[in-house]
Design a protein around this motif. Structure first.
Motif, mmCIF file in Angstrom:
data_model
loop_
_atom_site.group_PDB
_atom_site.id
_atom_site.type_symbol
_atom_site.label_atom_id
_atom_site.label_comp_id
_atom_site.label_asym_id
_atom_site.label_seq_id
_atom_site.Cartn_x
_atom_site.Cartn_y
_atom_site.Cartn_z
ATOM 1 N N ASP A 160 0.824 -1.215 0.000
ATOM 2 C CA ASP A 160 0.000 0.000 0.000
ATOM 3 C C ASP A 160 0.858 1.265 0.000
ATOM 4 O O ASP A 160 0.462 2.288 -0.570
ATOM 5 N N ASP A 161 2.020 1.190 0.631
ATOM 6 C CA ASP A 161 2.893 2.367 0.687
ATOM 7 C C ASP A 161 3.421 2.739 -0.690
ATOM 8 O O ASP A 161 3.428 3.917 -1.060
ATOM 9 N N GLY A 164 0.748 4.070 -3.091
ATOM 10 C CA GLY A 164 0.229 5.394 -2.768
ATOM 11 C C GLY A 164 -1.211 5.370 -2.300
ATOM 12 O O GLY A 164 -1.892 6.401 -2.334
ATOM 13 N N LEU A 165 -1.690 4.207 -1.861
ATOM 14 C CA LEU A 165 -3.074 4.121 -1.405
ATOM 15 C C LEU A 165 -3.238 4.876 -0.090
ATOM 16 O O LEU A 165 -2.396 4.805 0.801
ATOM 17 N N GLY A 166 -4.326 5.618 0.001
ATOM 18 C CA GLY A 166 -4.563 6.414 1.196
ATOM 19 C C GLY A 166 -3.898 7.766 1.161
ATOM 20 O O GLY A 166 -3.944 8.504 2.144
ATOM 21 N N THR A 167 -3.264 8.109 0.038
ATOM 22 C CA THR A 167 -2.633 9.426 -0.107
ATOM 23 C C THR A 167 -3.280 10.163 -1.266
ATOM 24 O O THR A 167 -4.040 9.603 -2.052
ATOM 25 N N ASN A 168 -2.966 11.437 -1.375
ATOM 26 C CA ASN A 168 -3.549 12.264 -2.437
ATOM 27 C C ASN A 168 -2.860 12.062 -3.782
ATOM 28 O O ASN A 168 -3.413 12.404 -4.825
ATOM 29 N N THR A 169 -1.679 11.554 -3.762
ATOM 30 C CA THR A 169 -0.931 11.359 -5.010
ATOM 31 C C THR A 169 -0.595 9.891 -5.178
ATOM 32 O O THR A 169 -0.338 9.175 -4.207
ATOM 33 N N ARG A 170 -0.608 9.439 -6.440
ATOM 34 C CA ARG A 170 -0.268 8.064 -6.734
ATOM 35 C C ARG A 170 0.987 8.016 -7.592
ATOM 36 O O ARG A 170 1.185 8.884 -8.447
ATOM 37 N N PRO A 171 1.844 7.019 -7.381
ATOM 38 C CA PRO A 171 3.052 6.926 -8.204
ATOM 39 C C PRO A 171 2.711 6.785 -9.684
ATOM 40 O O PRO A 171 1.729 6.146 -10.057
ATOM 41 N N ALA A 172 3.521 7.415 -10.511
ATOM 42 C CA ALA A 172 3.305 7.306 -11.955
ATOM 43 C C ALA A 172 3.891 6.026 -12.502
ATOM 44 O O ALA A 172 3.437 5.521 -13.530
ATOM 45 N N LEU A 173 4.899 5.460 -11.839
ATOM 46 C CA LEU A 173 5.569 4.266 -12.355
ATOM 47 C C LEU A 173 6.099 3.415 -11.212
ATOM 48 O O LEU A 173 6.826 3.909 -10.341
ATOM 49 N N VAL A 228 11.424 -0.230 -1.555
ATOM 50 C CA VAL A 228 11.161 -1.581 -2.057
ATOM 51 C C VAL A 228 10.118 -2.233 -1.149
ATOM 52 O O VAL A 228 10.267 -2.240 0.074
ATOM 53 N N ALA A 229 9.076 -2.767 -1.769
ATOM 54 C CA ALA A 229 8.056 -3.516 -1.033
ATOM 55 C C ALA A 229 8.242 -4.999 -1.298
ATOM 56 O O ALA A 229 8.530 -5.401 -2.426
ATOM 57 N N MET A 230 8.067 -5.811 -0.267
ATOM 58 C CA MET A 230 8.163 -7.259 -0.402
ATOM 59 C C MET A 230 6.784 -7.855 -0.166
ATOM 60 O O MET A 230 6.140 -7.554 0.845
ATOM 61 N N VAL A 231 6.331 -8.688 -1.113
ATOM 62 C CA VAL A 231 4.988 -9.283 -1.017
ATOM 63 C C VAL A 231 5.091 -10.796 -1.072
ATOM 64 O O VAL A 231 6.039 -11.349 -1.632
ATOM 65 N N SER A 232 4.108 -11.466 -0.508
ATOM 66 C CA SER A 232 4.117 -12.933 -0.498
ATOM 67 C C SER A 232 3.557 -13.514 -1.786
ATOM 68 O O SER A 232 3.900 -14.627 -2.171
#
Length: 321
Positions: A160-161, A164-173, A228-232
């Motif tokens: 989610d970090d 950009g969920l829960g924020t006003n701006t979302r990453p472009a890439l 960097v996000a790590m997901v299962s």
């Protein structure tokens, strides 16, 4: 008398008899202070039993460190140690988040050791001295050349970090890596991601390179700017990105669409890059909205994954309106 009886002094005169004395019973004897009981063999310095005991304690401590490392795993991995003069200098120059610098006591300080110590002082990193055997135990027997650096574990972000969920701006890439196992490729991709304005990288928790000291060095410090996000589950992560409004583009060598000509619009994009050998896995490939390729000459079979990722990121960024 016969014999030597006429020799002067041969016979004791009655009045010269030595008087009998009474003993003191040892009361006047000078007493010696005792040293106490003899220490056990394993407590005597230099005794083979003590050497065995010390070796067993070092082995137990080493095994405990390994157990802590395996038990925490993933996001909470244990500290990493970089050993060797060149690797330590390179790590410090890459601004890796180091905890402490370890130097062997009484070793001849060559220019690289002096440079590492100077850099550590500039960065406020503590410098600790060790004996040779103690330093060898710290690096688990790796050749250390008299110097080692302890690295703090990397703090991975949540999906989610980086979405950009829960924020006003979302990453472009965003860049998603599907089974990239070479840490140097991971570092090179992070460096390109920082250069082209990507706002995050997503990696799976299994069968993937992680952010180690080697990846830090290759990235030239880019991990300080690109989280960097790590997901299962990578497929679920891509589905979540699609539900959040991201277009997902899978990079595949056999795709018909040229990524330089793909119409991606201005929506936020997730660029999915496959492994070094097999490319995208089947499920991940089927989850992507678009599969795109990079046109290359027939003389070359394929591109290095980090090079391909850099070209694809550049194409996505320059193709926006």
């Amino acid at each position: 008398m016969a014999g030597n009886s006429k020799r002067q002094g041969a016979m004791r005169k009655p009045d010269a008899k030595k008087p009998r004395t009474v003993g003191s019973g040892g009361n006047r004897r000078q007493k010696l202070s005792g040293k106490g009981p003899t220490p056990k063999a394993e407590e005597r310095t230099g005794h083979v039993a003590k050497q065995r005991k010390d070796a067993a304690e070092r082995a137990a401590e080493k095994e405990a460190r390994r157990s802590r490392s395996k038990g925490r795993g993933g996001r909470g991995s244990s500290d990493e140690v970089v050993a060797g003069r060149n690797p330590v200098v390179e790590a410090l120059n890459a601004d890796i988040p180091a905890i402490s610098l370890h130097v062997q006591r009484n070793i001849d300080a060559d220019p690289r050791i002096r440079e590492a110590m100077r850099k550590a002082l500039e960065l406020g990193i503590p410098i600790k001295e060790h004996g040779r055997d103690e330093l060898s135990d710290l690096v688990d027997g790796v050749v250390h050349q008299g110097i080692a650096l302890t690295i703090a574990p990397y703090e991975y972000k949540e999906l989610d970090d980086v979405l950009g969920l829960g924020t006003n701006t979302r990453p472009a890439l965003l860049v998603v890596l599907d089974g990239v196992t070479d840490t140097r490729n991971l570092g090179a991709i992070a460096r390109s991601a920082a250069a082209f304005g990507a706002t995050g990288i997503v990696i799976p928790s299994r069968r993937s390179a992680t952010v180690t000291a080697a990846a830090w060095r290759t990235s030239a410090g880019a991990f300080a700017h690109v989280p960097v996000a790590m997901v299962s589950n990578l497929t679920n992560a891509i589905e979540k990105a699609k539900a959040a409004g991201f277009m997902t583009v899978g990079l595949a060598g056999d795709a018909d669409v040229d990524i330089t000509k793909a119409e991606l619009g201005n929506d936020p994009v997730v660029l999915v890059v496959g492994s070094e050998g097999k490319g995208l896995s089947r499920l991940v490939s089927e989850t992507c909205d678009v599969r795109a390729s990079i046109a290359i000459e027939d003389k070359v079979e394929s591109l290095n994954v980090s090079v391909a990722a850099a070209i694809a990121m550049h194409s996505v960024v320059t193709g926006r309106n």
